[in-house]
Design a protein around this motif. Structure first.
Motif, short mmCIF file in Angstrom:
data_model
loop_
_atom_site.label_atom_id
_atom_site.label_comp_id
_atom_site.label_asym_id
_atom_site.label_seq_id
_atom_site.Cartn_x
_atom_site.Cartn_y
_atom_site.Cartn_z
N UNK A 393 0.85 -1.20 0.00
CA UNK A 393 0.00 0.00 0.00
C UNK A 393 0.88 1.25 0.00
N UNK A 394 2.02 1.18 0.71
CA UNK A 394 2.89 2.34 0.87
C UNK A 394 4.16 2.27 0.02
N UNK A 395 4.58 1.08 -0.38
CA UNK A 395 5.80 0.97 -1.18
C UNK A 395 5.54 0.93 -2.68
N UNK A 396 4.37 0.47 -3.10
CA UNK A 396 4.08 0.45 -4.54
C UNK A 396 3.99 1.85 -5.14
N UNK A 397 3.27 2.80 -4.53
CA UNK A 397 3.18 4.13 -5.16
C UNK A 397 4.54 4.79 -5.43
N UNK A 398 5.48 4.83 -4.45
CA UNK A 398 6.77 5.47 -4.78
C UNK A 398 7.67 4.64 -5.67
N UNK A 399 7.30 3.40 -5.95
CA UNK A 399 8.08 2.58 -6.86
C UNK A 399 7.44 2.50 -8.25
N UNK A 400 6.14 2.21 -8.32
CA UNK A 400 5.50 2.00 -9.63
C UNK A 400 4.39 3.01 -9.93
N UNK A 427 5.88 7.72 -9.41
CA UNK A 427 6.57 6.60 -10.04
C UNK A 427 8.09 6.80 -10.00
N UNK A 428 8.78 5.89 -9.33
CA UNK A 428 10.23 5.98 -9.22
C UNK A 428 10.73 6.98 -8.21
N UNK A 429 9.83 7.54 -7.40
CA UNK A 429 10.27 8.57 -6.43
C UNK A 429 11.09 7.99 -5.29
N UNK A 430 11.12 6.66 -5.16
CA UNK A 430 12.05 6.03 -4.21
C UNK A 430 12.95 5.04 -4.94
#
Length: 664
Positions: A393-400, A427-430
């Protein structure tokens, strides 16, 4: 049934292609070769693109890790961690700095609520007015030189600390007037001193912009339409990048959005701002006679509007439905906006890295001696589903760039939707690196009815927030008693907080889950930004836990019961005992670090750092000073000088570093 390694079973889950988000053009490069341990600085483009937006979440890929590799990995050469491994300890501003109203600092939400609701914080001496807040804490504001001395003992080459927004901007809003920031000069001087002192001692700063201590005024706009809060955060971040970025090369935007939002806005009253849906604020009762108005849920700070398109809410009201969901949504957008500022204006010149730190338990499929192979396979699916809800829920948004499909499907119309612009920013912010705070693990399985049949997932018509997990169970014990106490068996031995159990494979399981899910998307690896424990203590302990011991014996894994004796429980009145000679904590670190090293050396996971929590005993949020996570002892109630005394674990970690990390 044939017993399986708990670790092996979850690796099968993490390997499912359903969990993999990969750039197809990079797959050949990332399957067999460990990423080089060098910082790959991205360009300052607004949005680095790491994966095609139409890349599917695959469903049937092999992990490349055979069961025999896992089962026999402890017999293989372990290999040392690389010389540039980020090794250190972590703290947070509100928990250690003190000086809450010194030299221009403004009020944070934790000041506001610990002062208004002190009964929500544990204390064994309420005659001490500082025992339920961070007014003094460890007084690191005045004693940072002593903190440095403790870092040297553990051979730290990195130090993760957080910057207090209200210390820099007492009014809560960062802005430039005629080219000059409206910043608190004394606050800037303090963090200049912290950063410069670290560098003078060859310790690399790792700075977190937000670790739960928002300015009170900014928290009031937390979900008041996305623009006010997210813009405020981005401007605050911009000042930090501009002023400190010549020396700080490791930035974390936000620490643990789940804890901040779910605990702060729904579960309360354990975390500021102490909103909760299970109890109406006592101060709003028609008759407050006999009620403890210094405890319970709050009403003073809450969102007045989720977004500009939502209906405005009245002031002074009980918490509303979905406050935590929208809090999470807007914190993720604020993270992305801060990253965008850094990449567009500063990263190319400063050559630093930026990412987010998320938390969450690795999910272990439940099994006992009666579990059938078919049930175990089903539980593996539910372990992955639980991980998508708790972590993805929290790691997908900053990755994909978006939430997991499973979460969106089960939440239906209750799920906030990112705009196309927000998805592009997220997307890709982390992608520089991903921070993960890991402590314990959860079992997971599909819930059964009393007749033994499975509770079915919600249909599309039934899907909403309340139904989203009705068929899903996950926890680190098999039941909960009064006061949220665990009913054994527990997933590992019971440490000194109710949620804190020792199950070391969780760090390896989680690293594999992240690595497979975001294969090829994380340029500079995963950093463990927190890991540690409170030793069993007078408040929380379970010595001689025969139930847990027998459970693990029944599935052929007796070592994970990890039982201890009464004499291992730390006592505040015995400095000669395990309070200082913290053998449980030492064993915790040994087991977790062993699994981290196995993830690196055997599983080929690109893990770049480890920050132990915590350098010091400190203000442990709702547990006050009654729970000790530190490797350094401080007598908070009797020693006005706040003398730092290293525990055995601090020196032990220093020796571990020398023996297990390549030395230049």
């Amino acid at each position: 049934m044939k017993t399986l390694s708990i670790f092996t079973t979850l690796l099968a889950v993490s390997a499912a292609k359903k969990c993999v988000v990969r750039n197809p053009t990079d797959s050949a490069k990332t399957n067999d070769v460990k990423a080089p341990v060098t910082d790959d600085i991205p360009s300052d483009n607004e949005t680095p693109v790491n994966v095609d937006e139409n890349t599917p979440l695959d469903k049937e890929e092999d992990s490349g890790i055979e069961n025999s590799d896992i089962e026999n990995s402890e017999d293989k050469p372990k290999g040392k961690l690389p010389a540039d491994f980020k090794w250190g300890a972590a703290t947070a501003a509100y928990q250690v700095e003190g000086a809450w109203n010194t030299e221009g600092r403004g009020e944070s939400v934790w000041d506001h609520f610990t002062h208004l609701y002190p009964m929500n914080v544990e204390s064994s001496d309420r005659s001490n007015e500082d025992s339920t807040n961070g007014n003094v804490a460890c007084d690191s504001y005045h004693k940072f030189d002593q903190d440095i001395a403790m870092m040297k003992i553990m051979k730290a080459n990195h130090y993760r600390f957080s910057i207090s927004w209200p210390r820099l901007f007492p009014e809560g809003q960062a802005k430039k007037v005629k080219g000059k920031w409206n910043v608190n000069k004394e606050g800037v001087e303090y963090y200049d001193m912290v950063i410069d002192t670290l560098l003078e001692n060859n310790i690399t700063p790792m700075a977190t912009l937000y670790h739960w201590d928002f300015h009170t005024l900014s928290m009031k706009s937390m979900v008041v339409g996305r623009l006010p809060f997210t813009r405020r955060f981005a401007k605050y971040a911009e000042f930090c990048f501009e002023h400190f970025g010549d020396r700080v090369k490791n930035w974390i935007t936000t620490n643990e959005p789940w804890v901040n939002c779910v605990s702060g806005y729904r579960l309360g009253p354990g975390k500021a701002p102490y909103r909760c849906t299970g109890e109406a604020p006592r101060k709003l009762a028609n008759d407050t006679a006999g009620l403890d108005l210094l405890g319970g849920c709050s009403y003073e700070i809450g969102p007045s509007q989720y977004t500009k398109n939502h209906e405005a809410l009245t002031a002074n009201r009980p918490p509303q439905r979905l406050e935590d969901v929208w809090c999470s949504h807007n914190i993720l957008i604020a993270h992305a906006k801060a990253v965008n500022v850094y990449r567009k204006k500063f990263q190319k010149k400063q050559k630093g890295l930026i990412g987010i730190t998320i938390d969450g338990e690795a999910q272990i499929p439940w099994q006992d001696d009666k579990t059938t192979p078919e049930e175990l396979e089903n539980n593996k699916k539910y372990a992955n589903l639980a991980a998508e809800f708790r972590i993805g829920w929290y790691s997908d948004p900053p990755m994909i760039g978006d939430y997991p499909e499973s979460v969106k499907q089960r939440m239906s119309k209750d799920m906030p939707v990112f705009t196309d612009e927000e998805k592009a920013l997220l997307k890709g912010s982390s992608s520089d690196f991903l921070g993960w705070n890991t402590y314990t693990a959860h079992w997971a399985e599909q819930v059964k009815n009393e007749d033994g049949t499975y509770v079915q997932p919600p249909t599309d018509e039934e899907a909403n927030f309340e139904n989203s997990k009705r068929d899903m169970w996950d926890d680190n014990c098999r039941g909960r008693g009064e006061g949220w106490t665990c009913i054994p068996p527990t997933l590992g031995s019971q440490a000194g907080s109710s949620w804190n159990t020792k199950f070391a494979p969780t760090i390896r399981v989680g690293l594999n889950w992240f690595s497979k899910r975001y294969e090829g998307l994380i340029k500079n690896g995963i950093v463990i930004t927190e890991n540690g424990c409170a030793q069993p203590n007078y408040k929380v302990a379970r010595a001689n836990d025969e139930v847990t011991k027998k459970y693990f014996e029944s599935i052929g894994q007796p070592k994970y019961a990890d039982t201890y004796k009464e004499e291992d429980i730390e006592r505040e009145d015995n400095l000669e005992g395990t309070l200082m000679h913290d053998t449980y904590r030492i064993d915790w670190y040994d087991q977790y670090l062993k699994n981290l090293r196995l993830a690196y050396a055997v599983d080929n996971i690109d893990v770049r750092g480890y920050m132990a929590w915590s350098l010091l005993d400190n203000f442990e949020w709702e547990n006050g000073y009654e729970t000790r996570f530190g490797m350094t002892y401080i007598d908070f109630y009797n020693d006005k000088e706040m003398k730092r005394v290293p525990k055995d674990s601090l020196e032990h970690l220093g020796q571990w570093y020398l023996e297990n990390v390549e030395q230049n």
